[in-house]
Design a protein around this motif. Sequence first.
Motif, PDB file in Angstrom:
ATOM      1  N   CYS A 152      15.413  -7.387 -28.404  1.00  0.00           N
ATOM      2  CA  CYS A 152      15.018  -7.634 -27.390  1.00  0.00           C
ATOM      3  C   CYS A 152      13.928  -8.739 -27.092  1.00  0.00           C
ATOM      4  CB  CYS A 152      14.317  -6.326 -26.309  1.00  0.00           C
ATOM      5  SG  CYS A 152      13.422  -5.676 -25.993  1.00  0.00           S
ATOM      6  N   ASP A 153      13.722  -9.829 -25.720  1.00  0.00           N
ATOM      7  CA  ASP A 153      13.338 -11.174 -25.838  1.00  0.00           C
ATOM      8  C   ASP A 153      12.124 -10.621 -24.293  1.00  0.00           C
ATOM      9  OD1 ASP A 153      14.411 -13.020 -24.501  1.00  0.00           O
ATOM     10  OD2 ASP A 153      15.289 -10.609 -24.504  1.00  0.00           O
ATOM     11  N   PRO A 154      11.072  -9.189 -24.434  1.00  0.00           N
ATOM     12  CA  PRO A 154      10.547  -9.266 -23.129  1.00  0.00           C
ATOM     13  C   PRO A 154      10.111 -10.143 -22.890  1.00  0.00           C
ATOM     14  CG  PRO A 154      10.316  -7.472 -24.545  1.00  0.00           C
ATOM     15  CD  PRO A 154      10.475  -8.525 -25.851  1.00  0.00           C
ATOM     16  N   ILE A 193      11.511 -10.011 -17.802  1.00  0.00           N
ATOM     17  CA  ILE A 193      11.138  -8.676 -17.425  1.00  0.00           C
ATOM     18  C   ILE A 193      12.164  -7.906 -16.900  1.00  0.00           C
ATOM     19  CG2 ILE A 193      11.160  -9.249 -14.097  1.00  0.00           C
ATOM     20  CD1 ILE A 193      10.033 -11.549 -14.400  1.00  0.00           C
ATOM     21  N   ASP A 194      13.654  -8.639 -17.381  1.00  0.00           N
ATOM     22  CA  ASP A 194      14.495  -7.689 -17.305  1.00  0.00           C
ATOM     23  C   ASP A 194      15.040  -6.511 -18.246  1.00  0.00           C
ATOM     24  OD1 ASP A 194      15.476 -10.115 -18.543  1.00  0.00           O
ATOM     25  OD2 ASP A 194      17.638 -10.034 -17.837  1.00  0.00           O
ATOM     26  N   ASP A 195      14.575  -7.225 -19.525  1.00  0.00           N
ATOM     27  CA  ASP A 195      14.055  -6.519 -20.854  1.00  0.00           C
ATOM     28  C   ASP A 195      13.335  -5.664 -20.473  1.00  0.00           C
ATOM     29  OD1 ASP A 195      14.065  -9.242 -21.575  1.00  0.00           O
ATOM     30  OD2 ASP A 195      15.405  -8.714 -22.978  1.00  0.00           O
ATOM     31  N   ALA A 196      12.446  -5.569 -19.732  1.00  0.00           N
ATOM     32  CA  ALA A 196      10.890  -4.609 -19.583  1.00  0.00           C
ATOM     33  C   ALA A 196      11.876  -3.490 -18.843  1.00  0.00           C
ATOM     34  CB  ALA A 196       9.760  -5.177 -18.505  1.00  0.00           C
ATOM     35  N   GLY A 237      12.564 -15.325 -27.683  1.00  0.00           N
ATOM     36  CA  GLY A 237      13.410 -15.786 -26.388  1.00  0.00           C
ATOM     37  C   GLY A 237      12.508 -15.830 -24.983  1.00  0.00           C
ATOM     38  N   ASN A 238      13.147 -14.961 -24.023  1.00  0.00           N
ATOM     39  CA  ASN A 238      12.423 -15.440 -22.731  1.00  0.00           C
ATOM     40  C   ASN A 238      10.512 -15.528 -23.416  1.00  0.00           C
ATOM     41  OD1 ASN A 238      14.231 -14.601 -21.158  1.00  0.00           O
ATOM     42  ND2 ASN A 238      13.956 -12.628 -21.381  1.00  0.00           N
ATOM     43  N   ALA A 239       9.958 -15.081 -24.091  1.00  0.00           N
ATOM     44  CA  ALA A 239       8.685 -15.411 -24.651  1.00  0.00           C
ATOM     45  C   ALA A 239       8.668 -15.892 -26.066  1.00  0.00           C
ATOM     46  CB  ALA A 239       7.837 -14.708 -23.982  1.00  0.00           C
ATOM     47  N   ALA A 295      21.435  -5.072 -27.610  1.00  0.00           N
ATOM     48  CA  ALA A 295      20.734  -6.203 -27.779  1.00  0.00           C
ATOM     49  C   ALA A 295      20.987  -7.064 -26.877  1.00  0.00           C
ATOM     50  CB  ALA A 295      21.977  -6.976 -29.368  1.00  0.00           C
ATOM     51  N   LEU A 296      19.841  -7.101 -26.224  1.00  0.00           N
ATOM     52  CA  LEU A 296      19.457  -7.907 -24.592  1.00  0.00           C
ATOM     53  C   LEU A 296      19.094  -9.358 -25.054  1.00  0.00           C
ATOM     54  CD1 LEU A 296      17.399  -4.493 -23.446  1.00  0.00           C
ATOM     55  CD2 LEU A 296      19.583  -5.548 -23.912  1.00  0.00           C
ATOM     56  N   GLY A 297      18.511  -9.618 -26.015  1.00  0.00           N
ATOM     57  CA  GLY A 297      18.168 -11.317 -26.631  1.00  0.00           C
ATOM     58  C   GLY A 297      18.820 -11.862 -27.376  1.00  0.00           C
ATOM     59  N   PRO A 298      18.312 -13.397 -27.615  1.00  0.00           N
ATOM     60  CA  PRO A 298      19.027 -13.883 -28.567  1.00  0.00           C
ATOM     61  C   PRO A 298      19.813 -12.722 -29.864  1.00  0.00           C
ATOM     62  CG  PRO A 298      17.690 -15.605 -27.751  1.00  0.00           C
ATOM     63  CD  PRO A 298      17.218 -13.461 -27.149  1.00  0.00           C
ATOM     64  N   TYR A 309      21.857 -17.866 -21.659  1.00  0.00           N
ATOM     65  CA  TYR A 309      20.862 -18.466 -22.060  1.00  0.00           C
ATOM     66  C   TYR A 309      20.878 -17.436 -23.802  1.00  0.00           C
ATOM     67  CZ  TYR A 309      16.330 -18.421 -24.215  1.00  0.00           C
ATOM     68  OH  TYR A 309      14.494 -18.526 -25.016  1.00  0.00           O
ATOM     69  N   ASN A 310      21.109 -16.079 -23.737  1.00  0.00           N
ATOM     70  CA  ASN A 310      20.772 -15.785 -25.170  1.00  0.00           C
ATOM     71  C   ASN A 310      21.473 -16.137 -26.666  1.00  0.00           C
ATOM     72  OD1 ASN A 310      18.962 -13.180 -24.121  1.00  0.00           O
ATOM     73  ND2 ASN A 310      20.798 -12.425 -24.133  1.00  0.00           N
ATOM     74  N   TYR A 311      23.126 -16.988 -25.656  1.00  0.00           N
ATOM     75  CA  TYR A 311      23.312 -17.218 -26.788  1.00  0.00           C
ATOM     76  C   TYR A 311      23.192 -19.229 -26.775  1.00  0.00           C
ATOM     77  CZ  TYR A 311      26.255 -13.147 -26.811  1.00  0.00           C
ATOM     78  OH  TYR A 311      26.717 -12.123 -26.880  1.00  0.00           O
ATOM     79  N   ASN A 344      20.208  -8.563 -15.425  1.00  0.00           N
ATOM     80  CA  ASN A 344      20.937  -8.701 -16.375  1.00  0.00           C
ATOM     81  C   ASN A 344      20.881  -7.375 -17.515  1.00  0.00           C
ATOM     82  OD1 ASN A 344      22.199 -11.461 -16.163  1.00  0.00           O
ATOM     83  ND2 ASN A 344      19.954 -11.861 -16.586  1.00  0.00           N
ATOM     84  N   ASP A 345      19.844  -6.878 -18.239  1.00  0.00           N
ATOM     85  CA  ASP A 345      20.186  -6.218 -19.098  1.00  0.00           C
ATOM     86  C   ASP A 345      19.760  -4.861 -18.756  1.00  0.00           C
ATOM     87  OD1 ASP A 345      16.956  -8.853 -20.636  1.00  0.00           O
ATOM     88  OD2 ASP A 345      19.398  -8.173 -21.298  1.00  0.00           O
ATOM     89  N   PRO A 346      18.941  -4.543 -17.831  1.00  0.00           N
ATOM     90  CA  PRO A 346      19.415  -2.640 -17.693  1.00  0.00           C
ATOM     91  C   PRO A 346      21.029  -2.340 -17.623  1.00  0.00           C
ATOM     92  CG  PRO A 346      18.289  -4.087 -15.774  1.00  0.00           C
ATOM     93  CD  PRO A 346      18.341  -5.637 -16.875  1.00  0.00           C
TER      94      PRO A 346
HETATM   95 CA    CA Z   1      16.649 -10.113 -22.504  1.00  0.00          CA
END
Ligand code: CA
Length: 324
Positions: free
Chosen positions: A8-10, A12-15, A37-39, A122-125, A165-167, A240-242
């Motif tokens: 993941c790329d925490p 907010i939604d990853d968290a 990713g996000n950060a 997988a929740l990020g790039p 975004y991820n892709y 998205n991620d949840p």
């Molecule tokens: Ca994410």
Amino acid sequence: MQQVIIDCDPGIDDALALEYAIKSTELEILAITIVAGNAPVDIGVNNAFKVLERCERLDIPVYRGSEAPLKRSYVSAQDTHGMDGLGESGINRQSQVQPQEVPAEKFLADFFVKKRTVGILALGPLTNIALALQFNPELGRNIQRFVTMGGTYKSHGNCSPVAEYNYWCDPDSAKLVYENLGQLIEMVGLDVTREIVFSPTILEYCRRINPDTHDYLQKITQFYFDFHWEYEHLLGCVINDPLAIAYYIDPEICTGFESYTTVETESLSIGQTLVDRYNFWKKKPNTKILETVNTKAFFTQFLTVLLDAPEAMIASDLNLLQLG
Ligand code: CA
Ligand code: RIB
């Protein structure tokens, strides 16, 4: 209980997804791997530890992964998630726990050198997954399931008219994974995640059920609410991620179809998922594309876990709430 590794790329939604997965009795989180990713990756590592600390699960190992996409220059989403990656919430860590020595991509490659009844969420790039696949071409055949939040079929993009975004952040990794994983890719794309709007009504409901959790949720989502209002005049925020977590736990929550899919790595449509639903290219399906979601079922599961409340009460209350 299903065993998973969450990349993941925490964020907010990853968290929110991490907390949901950690607190769910349906999943055992064996490890968390972090990708830029996000950060930036070190902010992501820090945010993962903030969530683990909040859930009193600092026993779950965290692995630091790639600082940048496979080829493209790295572009964060801190405009959406805040410079701290958690909505400028100013939440600090108390513990000094550090990530594992081994880089995430090496950990993933080595862990799946043999068949495992363990899945990857997988929740990020997909940079870490692509690098691990390059080290270990058998990885895909040795994982139990591969669920990725990313891409979009018919819904418009969130980074360009067509790219999610991820892709979009790392299209080369996404293409490499889609074309080489060798395992069905379950794509939780914007077509379904856009239905999951964490609204002011739901936030207020959280306050009534669990004030402490509400205060945390408000602190980390206010920035995200503001972003959604500014750019889409949407009241609330798309989490998205949840949904990827809920779908992993209960695949019945969504419907979809199998198709061959790959990812565009050049041109104006860079990052677009090319879903060959009508089989023009005569290739074997490699993906399950999700098209519909039972929103009420999602929020029932998600809020039952996050608010630590009786499912029957949540389900009954949600029948009265306007979820849309
Ligand atoms: Ca994410
Ligand atoms: O496009 C939404 C996705 O990109 C989510 O996973 C969000 O956390 C970001 O990673």
